[in-house]
Motif scaffolding. Structure first.
Motif, PDB file in Angstrom:
ATOM      1  N   GLU A  61       0.826  -1.213   0.000  1.00  0.00           N
ATOM      2  CA  GLU A  61       0.000   0.000   0.000  1.00  0.00           C
ATOM      3  C   GLU A  61       0.860   1.263   0.000  1.00  0.00           C
ATOM      4  OE1 GLU A  61      -2.390  -0.452   3.467  1.00  0.00           O
ATOM      5  OE2 GLU A  61      -3.808  -1.856   2.536  1.00  0.00           O
ATOM      6  N   LYS A  62       1.971   1.231   0.731  1.00  0.00           N
ATOM      7  CA  LYS A  62       2.847   2.406   0.811  1.00  0.00           C
ATOM      8  C   LYS A  62       3.591   2.642  -0.496  1.00  0.00           C
ATOM      9  CE  LYS A  62       2.217   3.533   5.208  1.00  0.00           C
ATOM     10  NZ  LYS A  62       1.670   4.841   5.643  1.00  0.00           N
ATOM     11  N   GLY A  63       3.926   1.560  -1.209  1.00  0.00           N
ATOM     12  CA  GLY A  63       4.653   1.686  -2.461  1.00  0.00           C
ATOM     13  C   GLY A  63       6.145   1.729  -2.259  1.00  0.00           C
ATOM     14  N   VAL A  64       6.788   0.565  -2.241  1.00  0.00           N
ATOM     15  CA  VAL A  64       8.240   0.508  -2.021  1.00  0.00           C
ATOM     16  C   VAL A  64       8.954  -0.215  -3.161  1.00  0.00           C
ATOM     17  CG1 VAL A  64       8.048   0.663   0.485  1.00  0.00           C
ATOM     18  CG2 VAL A  64       8.007  -1.594  -0.610  1.00  0.00           C
ATOM     19  N   VAL A  65       8.313  -0.319  -4.325  1.00  0.00           N
ATOM     20  CA  VAL A  65       8.935  -1.018  -5.451  1.00  0.00           C
ATOM     21  C   VAL A  65      10.253  -0.335  -5.815  1.00  0.00           C
ATOM     22  CG1 VAL A  65       8.721  -1.611  -7.893  1.00  0.00           C
ATOM     23  CG2 VAL A  65       6.752  -1.850  -6.361  1.00  0.00           C
ATOM     24  N   GLY A  66      11.322  -1.137  -5.873  1.00  0.00           N
ATOM     25  CA  GLY A  66      12.626  -0.625  -6.244  1.00  0.00           C
ATOM     26  C   GLY A  66      13.365   0.093  -5.122  1.00  0.00           C
ATOM     27  N   LYS A  67      12.795   0.123  -3.923  1.00  0.00           N
ATOM     28  CA  LYS A  67      13.425   0.824  -2.804  1.00  0.00           C
ATOM     29  C   LYS A  67      14.073  -0.168  -1.841  1.00  0.00           C
ATOM     30  CE  LYS A  67      10.027   4.584  -3.039  1.00  0.00           C
ATOM     31  NZ  LYS A  67       8.984   5.365  -2.313  1.00  0.00           N
ATOM     32  N   PHE A  68      14.955   0.352  -1.010  1.00  0.00           N
ATOM     33  CA  PHE A  68      15.474  -0.394   0.128  1.00  0.00           C
ATOM     34  C   PHE A  68      14.529  -0.157   1.302  1.00  0.00           C
ATOM     35  CE2 PHE A  68      20.360  -0.776  -0.724  1.00  0.00           C
ATOM     36  CZ  PHE A  68      20.095  -1.279  -1.992  1.00  0.00           C
ATOM     37  N   VAL A  69      14.265  -1.200   2.071  1.00  0.00           N
ATOM     38  CA  VAL A  69      13.533  -1.088   3.326  1.00  0.00           C
ATOM     39  C   VAL A  69      14.477  -1.532   4.429  1.00  0.00           C
ATOM     40  CG1 VAL A  69      11.621  -2.018   4.701  1.00  0.00           C
ATOM     41  CG2 VAL A  69      11.257  -1.455   2.283  1.00  0.00           C
ATOM     42  N   GLU A  70      14.535  -0.776   5.517  1.00  0.00           N
ATOM     43  CA  GLU A  70      15.431  -1.137   6.616  1.00  0.00           C
ATOM     44  C   GLU A  70      14.695  -1.011   7.950  1.00  0.00           C
ATOM     45  OE1 GLU A  70      19.583  -0.048   6.400  1.00  0.00           O
ATOM     46  OE2 GLU A  70      19.508   0.708   8.453  1.00  0.00           O
TER      47      GLU A  70
END
Length: 882
Positions: free
Chosen positions: A269-278
């Protein structure tokens, strides 16, 4: 040797041995370094160590002195599983042939960095709920895949830096976590050994599972992996890093599966495609590593490139439990603390692009379904979620069959599988399930007779600790015997349904699968099942006993005891403290030490396979498994200058959520399919058509299976003929044919083709064949509202343009019927970053629409691949000019 631009080495003595490190505090002041996410600290070290000439630009990105640009990442190592490695090995063999034919040295086509193949994707759940299931399925596996395994043996002897974890050992991601990952690597090539953070890639989208151990790595397509193997960097745009601050603690009735599914929905829902999550926050240090691994494993289900957990005391406990040597543990502790890569609870919280607060106390018991992993729903709503997919006239239907003592209703559970790396890496979840099974068996409860049950652990260490603690037999009492050590049901290798169930499904029964895996796309697990639910291993057993998705797991009884009192799911579910005590008693370091010593040996089946080594692979013209790839038959072309795409035709037009399961064929090969017919014509035994995943080194099979998923609907066709699979117009616009056959008519005319789609095109597995098949069909561009990351890079790897509709432009597309002419204006000016384009659509010589597009290119490297027509031609040309 270091060059003038290489950051200086600093000494670090560990147990009286001298090492060097690239001290990050000599690159950035400590106060600034502490503001960086831990994942970016490792990326910084990689850039400083491997491409120091780009370090000034990287530091400018960090300090916001320039707009973020591309980063060249050089992994230390690469891991494959067999369905991506076999095509890669075939490509290597073909590139050696082609390089020799062009006058180059074929030995130059060789891995430059260590590569490990884990064979985990081939075994099928043929036998189940039996003490013989494991051995039976291994026997089937080796009989069907003997030729493929001989080819792998050839590669072991013929390629440098290439090792194999044989079938029947475990799943790639558990092997990485338990045995392969070093956390800190030692480069012995320098006079004083250089320590650096372990960093890697693997050709599987769930590779971020290793991020749970503080190792930076992510999934790539096989093509990108092959380029990395021959020394090319993996390029990416400097990533946004989304922080998740964890607080509170999980309620007693909530499992790690519930937590992972909650995060999957939240981040999609937040939209993290292609991002790093930490991950960060006050409760992070309380989270066991196995819990972190379950969360990180789900990264592709919400689209993140990396899901990083900084190394800390929980990580160190896992390293010790899994049998790493005392020497390695000392190196890890000293190095990670020296480099400020070891997180302490009181450390300064890094600065993130975005920070999401997550209170663990708000998580509820849940499942995900019926079609996607991010469709998290409360456990109380699971039955209703299924009923909502049916029309009112379908809901109350019942079926009877002589094989079953009671009627079968809509929502019957046809498959119940404890499977996948996601949950079988987590001893808390597995032991919870075993205790649930014990409690059920004591009361005489068993799965309904129509349920196909199976247990496929990701590692033999799992059955070591279950067996020694007496819990493996409890699972067997309720039909969850070990069926194999591999991905199995989770990737669609579920085998056939029970014959009676298959008959009922063909008669209209809407049956479901329930699994503890990571994906539930329609017909992925089994082509007969359009509904799927993800849940914890314990609840998989509960639904097997209930036998139907309409069962209310909170209030409906699973059965009755000897006094006719109702037995509810919560009566069987062990308490958190009981599970914790069993986990503490069961988990022993020696289990992992024993397995670490033998993971390379394999079963007797494997040890009996022999193959000679040679520079060139001796292709067999009669082989139905291994063919010299059709996309490497032609000589590599010179780079295209300028790039262009004109006089193209629309070939397929899809909506949202077309996954790689829809594009690339998956599951068992039917004798009635085009691929099956080709195999039968080439004298294959009808009983051994096998899985598409085992035929990925045969382009003739794979391209015939592309776009055959029944869920596909081509909008270019008349409304009453759109569904049931990827059908398309032929080049004369006279006949509607299967996509493969239609493409052949267009290829004969030399006409480039275009695929159009909606959001999230190419979600799912990292299948090269989702891109290779399109290239072999003559597709030159895919235009979509958005792409999943790995499929987008695979398209570029095959020389196909992944182009985006500018926001709002897709809605302006006119109705088309396949005869239109498409011209893309502006490709000659394409460059890294965002390049505006225009799609001109003409019919009968008249322009009917001009649609705004964007070409989003992450790096010069991607642009080079497009100019050469793909990664493999580029690699060959580079080899010839070196």
């Amino acid at each position: 040797m270091t060059s003038p631009s290489t950051p200086p080495r600093s000494p670090l003595v560990i147990n009286d041995r001298l090492y060097n490190v690239i001290d990050l505090t000599h690159i950035l002041p400590l106060t600034q370094l502490q503001t960086l996410p831990y994942s970016i600290r490792i990326l910084l070290e990689n850039v400083a160590r491997c491409s120091s000439h780009t370090l000034p630009a990287f530091l400018n990105y960090l300090s916001a002195k320039s707009a973020p640009g591309e980063v060249a990442f050089y992994p230390d190592r690469l891991m494959f599983h067999d369905t991506t490695c076999l095509p890669a090995l075939a490509d290597f063999a073909a590139m050696r042939d082609l390089t020799a034919e062009l006058g180059g040295d074929p030995r130059a086509i060789n891995p430059h960095i260590p590569a490990v193949l884990t064979i985990d994707h081939s075994v099928i759940v043929e036998s189940y709920a039996s003490a013989n299931a494991l051995e039976d399925n291994l026997t089937f596996d080796f009989r069907r895949n003997a030729e493929r395994y001989r080819f792998i043996r050839w590669a072991e002897k013929s390629l440098d830096n290439f090792r194999v974890i044989p079938p029947g050992t475990g799943i790639i991601h558990l092997m990485n976590l338990e045995a392969i990952a070093e956390v800190v690597s030692i480069d012995e090539r320098e006079a004083i050994p250089l320590l650096h953070a372990d960093c890697m890639i693997a050709t599987d989208s769930h590779t971020p599972m290793i991020n749970a151990l503080g190792v930076l790595g992510w999934g790539v397509g096989g093509l990108e992996g092959q380029a990395a193997l021959v020394g090319e960097p993996v390029t990416l745009r400097f990533p946004d890093v989304v922080g998740i601050s964890v607080s509170g603690q999980l309620p007693k009735d909530v499992s790690d599966s519930d937590l992972a599914l909650h995060i999957t929905r939240l981040l999609r829902e937040k939209g993290v495609v292609g991002k790093f999550v930490e991950f960060t926050g006050p409760s992070l240090h309380t989270m066991p590593l196995e819990s972190r691994a379950t969360i990180a494993n789900m990264a592709p289900e919400y689209g993140a490139t990396v899901v990083f957990f900084p190394f800390d005391e929980r990580s160190a406990e896992y390293v010790n439990t899994t049998g790493r040597s005392e020497e390695q543990q000392a190196i890890i502790r000293s190095y990670m603390q020296h480099q400020h890569l070891w997180r302490l609870p009181g450390d300064i919280q890094p600065t993130f692009t975005q920070l999401i607060e997550l209170d663990l106390g708000t998580i509820q018991p849940s499942v995900a379904g019926p079609y996607n992993p991010h469709q998290q729903i409360p456990l109380s709503e699971s039955a209703n979620s299924f009923l909502q997919t049916l029309t009112p006239s379908q809901r109350n239907l019942q079926w009877h069959h002589d094989d079953y003592p009671e009627s079968v209703q809509q929502g019957a559970v046809a498959i119940a599988a404890i499977t996948s790396c996601t949950t079988t890496a987590n001893p808390w979840l597995v032991i919870q399930a075993a205790l649930f099974a014990r409690n059920a068996a004591r009361l005489g409860l068993k799965p309904k007779p129509w349920v196909k049950t199976s247990f496929s652990p990701g590692s033999r260490a799992v059955t070591d600790y279950l067996g020694e603690s007496g819990l493996l037999s409890e699972l067997e009492k309720v039909g969850f015997d070990v069926a194999g050590y591999g991905c199995m049901t989770c990737i669609g290798s579920s085998g056939a349904l029970q014959p009676a169930m298959e008959m009922l499904v063909s008669d209209g029964l809407q049956a479901v699968c329930v699994l503890s895996g990571n994906r539930n796309f329609p017909r992925r697990v089994n082509p007969s099942l359009g509904h799927g639910y993800l849940t914890s291993p314990a609840l998989v057993i509960a639904w097997a006993i209930a036998g139907n998705m309409q069962h209310d797991m909170l209030s409906d009884p699973l059965g009755y005891d000897a006094d006719d009192r109702p037995i509810l799911m919560r009566d069987l579910m062990p308490g958190r403290e009981e599970v914790k005590d069993w986990v503490k008693a069961a988990m022993k370091r020696e289990h992992y030490i024993q397995r670490r010593d033998i993971i390379w040996q394999g079963t007797p089946h494997w040890q009996q396979i022999e193959a000679p080594g040679s520079v060139h692979y001796p292709w067999e013209s009669t082989s139905t498994y291994l063919r010299r790839p059709g996309y490497l038959e032609r000589l590599p072309r010179d780079p295209a200058e300028p790039l262009s795409l004109t006089n193209a035709r629309p070939f397929l037009w899809f909506g949202d959520d077309v996954t790689t399961d829809h594009i690339s064929p998956a599951g068992a090969i039917s004798g009635a399919s085009l691929a099956g017919q080709w195999l039968l014509e080439h004298h294959e035994d009808p009983q051994d058509l096998n899985l598409y995943s085992t035929r990925r080194s045969n382009h003739e099979v794979m391209v015939r299976g592309a776009f055959t998923n029944k869920a596909l609907s081509n909008r270019l066709l008349p409304a009453d003929q759109r569904g049931g699979g990827g059908f398309a117009w032929d080049a004369r616009h006279q006949h509607i044919l299967p996509a493969f056959e239609a493409a052949q008519t267009w290829l004969a005319t030399g006409t480039p083709l275009v695929v159009l789609a909606g959001e999230r095109y190419g979600a799912g597995s990292s299948r090269d064949w989702a891109a290779k098949a399109q290239a072999l069909m003559g597709v030159k561009a895919v235009i979509a509202s958005s792409f999943e990351r790995i499929h987008r890079t695979n398209l570029i790897g095959m020389g196909i343009f992944p182009l985006h509709f500018i926001a709002g432009e897709a809605e302006k597309l006119p109705e088309m019927e396949g005869s239109e002419v498409l011209d893309i204006v502006g490709l000659e000016a394409i460059k890294p970053g965002i390049t505006p384009l225009v799609l001109n659509i003409s019919r009968d010589g008249r322009l009917i629409a001009a649609i705004g597009l964007e070409a989003v290119i992450d790096s010069q490297q991607e642009l080079r691949y497009l100019r050469y027509g793909g990664i493999l031609p580029f690699v060959i040309q580079q080899t010839l000019t070196d």
